[in-house]
Design an enzyme around this catalytic site. Structure first.
Site: not given
Ligand SMILES: Cc1ncc(COP(=O)(O)O)c(C=O)c1O
Length: 502
Positions: A222, A362, A383
């Site tokens: 993900f 995060k 921006t």
């Molecule tokens: C490993 C990883 N990459 C990217 C993201 C995407 O982050 P965002 O939700 O801040 O766009 C997440 C979100 O859960 C993630 O766990």
């Protein structure tokens, strides 16, 4: 009033806490910190969960109705009272107080309303950073280099001394992908100067200006939901359905058996199979005219089900990237900032040159990515390019992590958590399996998806907030201030919930 008495915000905060909650007694969940535990600010929090209504309660339902007139509220669990939320406890608008072991999808670093962060906000010298949000790429504030050095660069991954800030995890990855593509094309050209044809063709989305390049990702990974990221996200169909995507290679991520140390031989074979497939895919995509410019991977696949691989797997993958001239992008959006007991999860691999790009967001409070010098993102721009007020908060988060030895705390509570999960797994073999984790970044599988979902709800009703991942796993994502005694509070509640299924 109390501020006048003491003139000290932290003392005031403690006094208020004691006035409001210090006299409250609690049920069997009320575990006091062990006497030997050092007294820190975050221990001045609530002494346990306290549930007053069903969840969502009447006030939450009323607010969901109001918001529903303006927005989609399908995913909303309940409304929160962040003013009352402290440390590891999230309070909702109906007065229910829950031990938060999910922390806003793993994004609260040092608990709610941490006094040190409150202090950053109340410092008059910081006001301007919160009020005047700049277009950082063109008009940064005077203290920006200093604050960047104090915050992000003080925790740079090995081999990286540059960081590009961004707003969220997806936009960090999305822009890191662009950096990898630009790097790859400059490498192919042998210089940084695009041809007339490059410039003309890119305007109509054609190669060579818009080259046929790809990013290799892993099944179950993900990396976000923007268009480029989504092409590398393969955790759930619901994220991807109906959105056009790229023809990019997807390698199998090892499916390991847990506990890892009991299945080293089988797991090594599985990892070798996946690495072989990675090399085959890189060759195949080069042959079909869509070379792999970069490889993206999470150190632990989180959203996809908390799937682990060994340090040896990552070291070999890193070598494959080198061998084939692909950039290596480690996505630490969820694993970064201490949850595994090391600041970056990739530090567990023990490599001096672990990656070309490391993205974060995060718990880091700001999004962005670290990169090697040759990935200068000089055509990466938007921006805001991040938010300097988040760097102020991050600098303080890092101070707290150092001052309170939170990485050691995470390792300690992580061990207690995993040990507790092993015990529950032995007690409920028909319900739980594959307890796994590093630091407090732990998970356990439940016998099926429906049972997992019902356990999440029952735990919440008893005052513990947990999250799911993959098809049937529960993931534990507490803040870094989740101590051993919080683990015991959690395990008591979890045990009560599991007993209902016997
Ligand atoms: C490993 C990883 N990459 C990217 C993201 C995407 O982050 P965002 O939700 O801040 O766009 C997440 C979100 O859960 C993630 O766990």
């Amino acid at each position: 009033m109390l501020t006048k008495l003491t003139g000290d915000f932290e003392v005031m905060w403690q006094q208020v806490w004691w006035l409001l909650f210090g006299l409250e007694t609690n049920s069997k969940l009320n575990k006091q910190p062990p006497c030997s535990a050092p007294k820190t600010q975050v221990e001045f929090e609530y002494d346990g969960p306290s549930m007053k209504t069903e969840v969502p309660g009447p006030r939450s339902k009323e607010l969901a109705k109001q918001l529903g007139e303006m927005q989609n509220v399908g995913a909303i669990n309940f409304f929160c009272n962040y003013e009352e939320s402290r440390g590891n406890y999230l309070v909702d608008v109906d007065g229910n107080r829950m031990l938060d072991v999910y922390t806003q999808i793993s994004s609260i670093p040092i608990g709610y309303s941490h006094p040190s962060l409150m202090k950053v906000l109340s410092n008059p010298n910081n006001m301007s950073a919160f009020v005047n949000r700049p277009a950082l790429g063109i008009l940064p504030p005077e203290n920006f280099p200093e604050k960047l050095a104090e915050s992000l660069l003080s925790v740079s991954p090995s081999g990286m001394s540059r960081a590009q800030t961004m707003a969220c995890g997806s936009c960090s990855n999305e822009n890191a992908f662009k950096s990898m593509f630009i790097w790859y094309r400059n490498k192919e050209r042998g210089h940084n100067n695009p041809s007339e044809e490059d410039i003309r063709s890119c305007m109509i989305n054609q190669s060579p200006g818009c080259p046929n390049l790809s990013i290799l990702s892993f099944m179950g990974g993900f990396h976000g939901r923007t268009m480029g990221c989504l092409a590398t996200t393969h955790s759930k169909a619901i994220h991807k359905l109906d959105v056009p995507s790229f023809d990019w290679p997807i390698a199998p991520f090892p499916k390991l058996k847990y506990p890892l140390e009991e299945f080293t031989r089988e797991n090594a074979q599985e990892e070798a199979r996946c690495l072989e497939e990675v090399e085959d895919l890189i060759v195949q995509w080069r042959q079909k005219g869509r070379p792999v410019a970069g490889i993206i991977i999470e150190p632990i696949q989180a959203e996809g089900g908390d799937n682990h691989a060994s340090p040896d797997f990552f070291r070999k993958l890193r070598n494959i990237a080198h061998k084939h001239g692909c950039a290596f992008h480690v996505d630490e959006v969820q694993t970064g900032c201490g949850a595994t007991g090391k600041f970056w999860a990739h530090e567990h691999w023990g490599m001096e040159d672990p990656a070309d790009i490391v993205s974060f967001s995060k718990k880091m409070l700001t999004g962005g990515f670290y990169h090697k010098d040759e990935f200068q993102p000089y055509r990466i721009f938007n921006t805001w390019m991040g938010d300097p007020s988040k760097n102020l908060l991050l600098a303080e988060v890092l101070n707290v992590i150092r001052r309170e030895n939170l990485l050691e705390e995470v390792s300690r509570s992580g061990k207690a958590l995993l040990q507790g999960l092993y015990q529950l797994q032995a007690q409920y073999p028909n319900l739980l399996s594959s307890a796994r984790g590093v630091g407090t970044f732990c998970a356990v599988d439940i016998r099926d998806e429906a049972t997992r979902n019902s356990i999440l709800i029952k735990a919440r009703d008893k005052g513990v907030l947990l999250g799911g991942c993959g098809d049937r796993s529960i993931r534990f994502r507490p803040a870094l201030v989740f101590k051993e005694y919080h683990v015991h509070i959690f395990l008591n509640v979890f045990n009560d919930v599991l007993a209902e299924y016997n």
